[in-house]
Design an enzyme around this catalytic site. Structure first.
Site, PDB file in Angstrom:
ATOM      1  CE  LYS A 129      71.487  -3.772 -48.499  1.00 29.00           C
ATOM      2  NZ  LYS A 129      70.015  -3.701 -48.250  1.00 29.00           N
TER       3      LYS A 129
ATOM      4  CG  HIS B 233      71.528   3.169 -41.877  1.00 30.49           C
ATOM      5  ND1 HIS B 233      71.833   1.894 -41.444  1.00 30.49           N
ATOM      6  CD2 HIS B 233      70.618   3.006 -42.878  1.00 30.49           C
ATOM      7  CE1 HIS B 233      71.126   1.022 -42.156  1.00 30.49           C
ATOM      8  NE2 HIS B 233      70.377   1.666 -43.015  1.00 30.49           N
TER       9      HIS B 233
END
Ligand SMILES: Nc1ncnc2c1ncn2[C@@H]1O[C@H](COP(=O)(O)OS(=O)(=O)O)[C@@H](OP(=O)(O)O)[C@H]1O
Length: 359
Positions: free
Chosen positions: A90, A163
């Site tokens: 995000k 990530h």
């Protein structure tokens, strides 16, 4: 620890299963025996989108992610020209993927949104996650071992996303002097709010509601996917200070504020600098910025109604485009939360030189 022969998903079941335990059982069904065994030895906490998160190699992640990260670490071999895009979830991953794809491929696919040739630009018909694959969600997901040696020549440099925190990247990526890593960082306030909204949508209905208060507490305790967030950010930040030619550290807020100079820096770093003409005219840079902008991508058919192959079958691309603003957290966090998170950031980032624009 029980022997491998005796380990089955029933180890995670009880007579009266809670919703969390039932969901967990479903998750675990898809894992290898080796991974299930490993999970038994890992610290476990309540999760955001799945019932539980596990602490693996110092960071928190979902069972399926652990399996694919192990496979990535075991099987991936970098090529000298590889580019790795790294983020904590995000932080603008979708945006970074679009920008890097558009920069690297601008001769093959001119970005000008008005010209005829640009009608075929892949970003107009594919979600960025389907153009730049995630190592852990796509390539090494579900125990796959992809043959990446056969990447087509026109796809040089190979561009991957992850990530995974810096210390847990596959070794050849870290060792290589030439493999490039671009890290996109977003201020923790907005990242928290974006994560909370996203996880609420993806959370199975069978699990209890997930309040912002709960998410906030977990975030501040470091329990969030691929977190603690400060360790994720500092891992790449410190490496970018040590090896600036290898790790480029960008900030979401800076790109929002001055897209042109950030795109120039990004293009030069990737080895695809804008030519003198491109810079003088400024058109190409502006067109890339426009093509990859939140407003443009959000309104495309593929991103309004499509489903990216990368995530689960039910995942809708529209969830990747919420507000795309800096400072939306002011609409959600109360003054006490703001104080607590500010203090935490001061403590964790003190002396690092890493700072954030919050508004
Ligand atoms: N093109 C573009 N420009 C600016 N911002 C954008 C863009 N595309 C997506 N977004 C916003 O980024 C947030 C999603 O983050 P990620 O793309 O990292 O999500 S993911 O980790 O890949 O699931 C999410 O932020 P929030 O709106 O604050 O929730 C998206 O709206």
């Amino acid at each position: 620890m029980p022997s491998s022969a005796t380990i089955t998903t029933t180890h995670f079941t009880k007579h009266h299963q809670s919703a969390e335990e039932k969901e967990e059982e479903e998750e675990l069904k898809l894992l290898s025996q080796e991974c299930k065994e490993l999970l038994l030895s890992l610290p476990k906490e309540k999760g955001w989108r799945t019932p539980f998160l596990y602490q693996f190699q110092g960071f928190w992640c979902q069972p399926k992610e652990i399996q694919s990260i192990i496979s990535f670490q075991k099987h991936f071999k970098s090529r000298e020209s590889d580019v790795i895009l790294a983020t904590i979830p995000k932080s603008g991953t979708t945006w970074l993927k679009a920008l890097v794809f558009a920069i690297i491929n601008r001769r093959r696919f001119p970005p000008a949104t008005t010209s005829d040739t640009s009608r075929n630009h892949p970003l107009l018909t594919s979600n960025p996650h389907d153009l730049v694959p995630f190592l852990e969600y796509k390539l090494y997901a579900n125990n796959q071992v992809p043959d990446l040696s056969k990447f087509p020549d026109d796809d040089e440099p190979r561009t991957f996303a992850t990530h995974v925190p810096y210390p847990s990247l596959e070794e050849s990526i870290k060792k290589s002097e030439s493999v490039k890593i671009v890290y996109l960082c977003r201020n923790p306030f907005d990242t928290l709010i974006s994560s909370w909204h996203f996880m609420k949508i993806l959370r199975p209905e069978s699990l209890p509601q997930f309040s912002l208060e709960e998410a906030f507490k977990m975030y501040c305790n470091g329990i969030v996917g691929f977190g603690p967030f400060w360790e994720h950010m500092l891992g790449y930040w410190n490496e970018s200070l040590k090896r600036p030619e290898k790790v480029l550290f960008l900030k979401y807020e800076d790109i929002k504020e001055d897209v042109v100079s950030n795109l120039k820096e990004l293009a030069s770093f990737l080895g695809f600098p804008f030519s003198v003409e491109e810079e003088r005219e400024g058109v190409v840079i502006q067109e890339i910025a426009k093509l990859c902008s939140f407003d443009k991508l959000k309104e495309l058919e593929v991103n309004k109604y499509g489903k990216a192959m990368t995530f689960s079958k039910h995942f809708e691309n529209k969830h990747l485009f919420r507000k795309g603003e800096v400072g939306d957290w002011v609409n959600y966090l109360n003054p006490l939360m703001v104080k607590q998170l500010s203090q935490l950031m001061e403590e964790k980032f003190m002396g690092s030189g890493l700072s954030f624009k919050l508004l």
